[in-house]
Design a protein around this motif. Structure first.
Motif, PDB file in Angstrom:
ATOM      1  N   SER A  77       0.801  -1.228   0.000  1.00 12.35           N
ATOM      2  CA  SER A  77       0.000   0.000   0.000  1.00 12.35           C
ATOM      3  C   SER A  77       0.833   1.278   0.000  1.00 12.35           C
ATOM      4  O   SER A  77       0.353   2.327  -0.441  1.00 12.35           O
ATOM      5  CB  SER A  77      -0.930   0.020   1.220  1.00 12.35           C
ATOM      6  OG  SER A  77      -0.169   0.202   2.412  1.00 12.35           O
ATOM      7  N   GLY A  78       2.043   1.201   0.534  1.00 11.97           N
ATOM      8  CA  GLY A  78       2.851   2.412   0.668  1.00 11.97           C
ATOM      9  C   GLY A  78       2.345   3.337   1.756  1.00 11.97           C
ATOM     10  O   GLY A  78       2.658   4.520   1.781  1.00 11.97           O
ATOM     11  N   VAL A  79       1.572   2.782   2.680  1.00 13.88           N
ATOM     12  CA  VAL A  79       0.975   3.577   3.749  1.00 13.88           C
ATOM     13  C   VAL A  79       1.230   2.896   5.095  1.00 13.88           C
ATOM     14  O   VAL A  79       1.106   1.677   5.212  1.00 13.88           O
ATOM     15  CB  VAL A  79      -0.556   3.710   3.535  1.00 13.88           C
ATOM     16  CG1 VAL A  79      -1.217   4.444   4.689  1.00 13.88           C
ATOM     17  CG2 VAL A  79      -0.849   4.395   2.216  1.00 13.88           C
ATOM     18  N   THR A  80       1.572   3.705   6.098  1.00 18.27           N
ATOM     19  CA  THR A  80       1.680   3.216   7.466  1.00 18.27           C
ATOM     20  C   THR A  80       1.259   4.321   8.409  1.00 18.27           C
ATOM     21  O   THR A  80       1.517   5.489   8.148  1.00 18.27           O
ATOM     22  CB  THR A  80       3.107   2.748   7.823  1.00 18.27           C
ATOM     23  OG1 THR A  80       3.121   2.299   9.184  1.00 18.27           O
ATOM     24  CG2 THR A  80       4.122   3.864   7.654  1.00 18.27           C
ATOM     25  N   THR A 104       9.008   4.526  15.635  1.00 14.03           N
ATOM     26  CA  THR A 104       8.284   5.068  14.494  1.00 14.03           C
ATOM     27  C   THR A 104       9.033   4.618  13.250  1.00 14.03           C
ATOM     28  O   THR A 104      10.194   4.205  13.337  1.00 14.03           O
ATOM     29  CB  THR A 104       8.199   6.602  14.519  1.00 14.03           C
ATOM     30  OG1 THR A 104       9.516   7.131  14.576  1.00 14.03           O
ATOM     31  CG2 THR A 104       7.367   7.101  15.687  1.00 14.03           C
ATOM     32  N   VAL A 105       8.355   4.684  12.121  1.00 14.55           N
ATOM     33  CA  VAL A 105       8.988   4.257  10.872  1.00 14.55           C
ATOM     34  C   VAL A 105       8.819   5.325   9.794  1.00 14.55           C
ATOM     35  O   VAL A 105       7.923   6.159   9.857  1.00 14.55           O
ATOM     36  CB  VAL A 105       8.414   2.917  10.351  1.00 14.55           C
ATOM     37  CG1 VAL A 105       8.630   1.801  11.340  1.00 14.55           C
ATOM     38  CG2 VAL A 105       6.955   3.044   9.979  1.00 14.55           C
ATOM     39  N   GLY A 106       9.704   5.249   8.836  1.00 12.73           N
ATOM     40  CA  GLY A 106       9.606   6.049   7.628  1.00 12.73           C
ATOM     41  C   GLY A 106       9.739   5.122   6.442  1.00 12.73           C
ATOM     42  O   GLY A 106      10.591   4.221   6.443  1.00 12.73           O
ATOM     43  N   LEU A 107       8.873   5.286   5.463  1.00 17.21           N
ATOM     44  CA  LEU A 107       8.935   4.435   4.279  1.00 17.21           C
ATOM     45  C   LEU A 107       9.941   5.007   3.290  1.00 17.21           C
ATOM     46  O   LEU A 107      10.062   6.228   3.146  1.00 17.21           O
ATOM     47  CB  LEU A 107       7.560   4.332   3.630  1.00 17.21           C
ATOM     48  CG  LEU A 107       6.445   3.778   4.522  1.00 17.21           C
ATOM     49  CD1 LEU A 107       5.135   3.703   3.741  1.00 17.21           C
ATOM     50  CD2 LEU A 107       6.817   2.436   5.090  1.00 17.21           C
ATOM     51  N   LEU A 108      10.653   4.143   2.621  1.00 16.70           N
ATOM     52  CA  LEU A 108      11.619   4.525   1.597  1.00 16.70           C
ATOM     53  C   LEU A 108      11.041   4.141   0.243  1.00 16.70           C
ATOM     54  O   LEU A 108      10.521   3.033   0.073  1.00 16.70           O
ATOM     55  CB  LEU A 108      12.948   3.811   1.843  1.00 16.70           C
ATOM     56  CG  LEU A 108      13.530   3.989   3.252  1.00 16.70           C
ATOM     57  CD1 LEU A 108      14.759   3.117   3.431  1.00 16.70           C
ATOM     58  CD2 LEU A 108      13.832   5.446   3.524  1.00 16.70           C
ATOM     59  N   PHE A 109      11.130   5.064  -0.728  1.00 19.84           N
ATOM     60  CA  PHE A 109      10.521   4.865  -2.042  1.00 19.84           C
ATOM     61  C   PHE A 109      11.561   4.976  -3.143  1.00 19.84           C
ATOM     62  O   PHE A 109      12.527   5.724  -3.023  1.00 19.84           O
ATOM     63  CB  PHE A 109       9.444   5.934  -2.284  1.00 19.84           C
ATOM     64  CG  PHE A 109       8.304   5.890  -1.316  1.00 19.84           C
ATOM     65  CD1 PHE A 109       7.177   5.131  -1.575  1.00 19.84           C
ATOM     66  CD2 PHE A 109       8.348   6.614  -0.134  1.00 19.84           C
ATOM     67  CE1 PHE A 109       6.118   5.092  -0.691  1.00 19.84           C
ATOM     68  CE2 PHE A 109       7.292   6.587   0.773  1.00 19.84           C
ATOM     69  CZ  PHE A 109       6.178   5.824   0.490  1.00 19.84           C
ATOM     70  N   ASP A 110      11.315   4.262  -4.243  1.00 22.70           N
ATOM     71  CA  ASP A 110      12.166   4.435  -5.420  1.00 22.70           C
ATOM     72  C   ASP A 110      11.605   5.583  -6.263  1.00 22.70           C
ATOM     73  O   ASP A 110      10.586   6.185  -5.904  1.00 22.70           O
ATOM     74  CB  ASP A 110      12.296   3.130  -6.222  1.00 22.70           C
ATOM     75  CG  ASP A 110      10.982   2.629  -6.811  1.00 22.70           C
ATOM     76  OD1 ASP A 110      10.003   3.418  -6.911  1.00 22.70           O
ATOM     77  OD2 ASP A 110      10.932   1.450  -7.196  1.00 22.70           O
ATOM     78  N   GLY A 112       9.994   5.549  -8.902  1.00 18.98           N
ATOM     79  CA  GLY A 112       8.660   5.261  -9.428  1.00 18.98           C
ATOM     80  C   GLY A 112       7.569   5.297  -8.373  1.00 18.98           C
ATOM     81  O   GLY A 112       6.405   5.075  -8.681  1.00 18.98           O
ATOM     82  N   GLY A 113       7.942   5.545  -7.133  1.00 17.70           N
ATOM     83  CA  GLY A 113       6.953   5.630  -6.070  1.00 17.70           C
ATOM     84  C   GLY A 113       6.665   4.328  -5.357  1.00 17.70           C
ATOM     85  O   GLY A 113       5.788   4.276  -4.493  1.00 17.70           O
ATOM     86  N   SER A 114       7.396   3.259  -5.697  1.00 13.70           N
ATOM     87  CA  SER A 114       7.203   1.977  -5.009  1.00 13.70           C
ATOM     88  C   SER A 114       8.018   1.959  -3.725  1.00 13.70           C
ATOM     89  O   SER A 114       9.131   2.477  -3.670  1.00 13.70           O
ATOM     90  CB  SER A 114       7.661   0.821  -5.897  1.00 13.70           C
ATOM     91  OG  SER A 114       6.875   0.762  -7.056  1.00 13.70           O
ATOM     92  N   VAL A 115       7.453   1.331  -2.689  1.00 13.13           N
ATOM     93  CA  VAL A 115       8.162   1.216  -1.415  1.00 13.13           C
ATOM     94  C   VAL A 115       9.315   0.227  -1.580  1.00 13.13           C
ATOM     95  O   VAL A 115       9.131  -0.880  -2.087  1.00 13.13           O
ATOM     96  CB  VAL A 115       7.225   0.732  -0.292  1.00 13.13           C
ATOM     97  CG1 VAL A 115       7.973   0.643   1.031  1.00 13.13           C
ATOM     98  CG2 VAL A 115       6.028   1.639  -0.151  1.00 13.13           C
ATOM     99  N   THR A 116      10.503   0.663  -1.183  1.00 12.76           N
ATOM    100  CA  THR A 116      11.685  -0.205  -1.279  1.00 12.76           C
ATOM    101  C   THR A 116      12.182  -0.666   0.080  1.00 12.76           C
ATOM    102  O   THR A 116      13.018  -1.554   0.160  1.00 12.76           O
ATOM    103  CB  THR A 116      12.833   0.535  -1.989  1.00 12.76           C
ATOM    104  OG1 THR A 116      13.152   1.713  -1.244  1.00 12.76           O
ATOM    105  CG2 THR A 116      12.443   0.897  -3.411  1.00 12.76           C
TER     106      THR A 116
END
Length: 151
Positions: A77-80, A104-110, A112-116
């Motif tokens: 989902s790319g959401v937390t 806490t967390v932070g999402l990392l994206f490429d 193209g917007g996909s979570v990596t």
């Protein structure tokens, strides 16, 4: 500093290495890619012992299914909600001791917007959790004494 002066460059590797909280980064499959000195202090595993290993390294077995379900959902989902909400969970030390951690967390994206991957900033709250548990026990005992029933 005036608005025309350049701010000094931040050495993020140095920041991660020296910060007092654990910084643990894992890739899309849950393999650890960053493990700082605070993570080593909290969990007992050295950086070479942790890098490339699954997050199962610090996740209690009874919580793994739930952890991986949430991890997969976040990757898809790319959401937390844990970017702003503190998550408190049990964890494991290398010597087998149970820990109580908050993070806490932070999402990392490429591009193209996909979570990596996911970056977590983790604090050991085992002492605080144990103190609160003792206080809750003591409060229950005092309440039982007042009502005349066993705790």
């Amino acid at each position: 500093m005036s608005g025309t002066e350049a701010s000094p460059a931040i050495d993020f590797a140095q920041l991660v290495a020296n910060i007092g909280d654990a910084v643990v980064v894992s890739d899309a499959e849950g393999a650890i890619t960053v493990w700082n000195a605070a993570a080593e202090r909290i969990f007992g595993f050295s950086e070479p012992e942790a890098i490339g290993r699954s997050l199962d390294l610090i996740t209690p077995e009874r919580h793994r299914a739930r952890h991986w379900h949430g991890y997969a959902k976040t990757m898809k989902s790319g959401v937390t909600r844990y970017g702003t909400e503190l998550l408190r969970v049990p964890a494991l030390h290398k010597d087998g001791r149970a820990l109580s951690i908050a993070f806490t967390v932070g999402l990392l994206f490429d591009d193209g917007g996909s979570v990596t991957g996911i970056a977590a900033v983790i604090r050991d709250e085992t002492s605080r959790w144990n103190e609160e548990r003792q206080l809750r026990r003591r409060l229950a005992e005092l309440e039982a004494e007042q009502t005349g029933s066993p705790a």
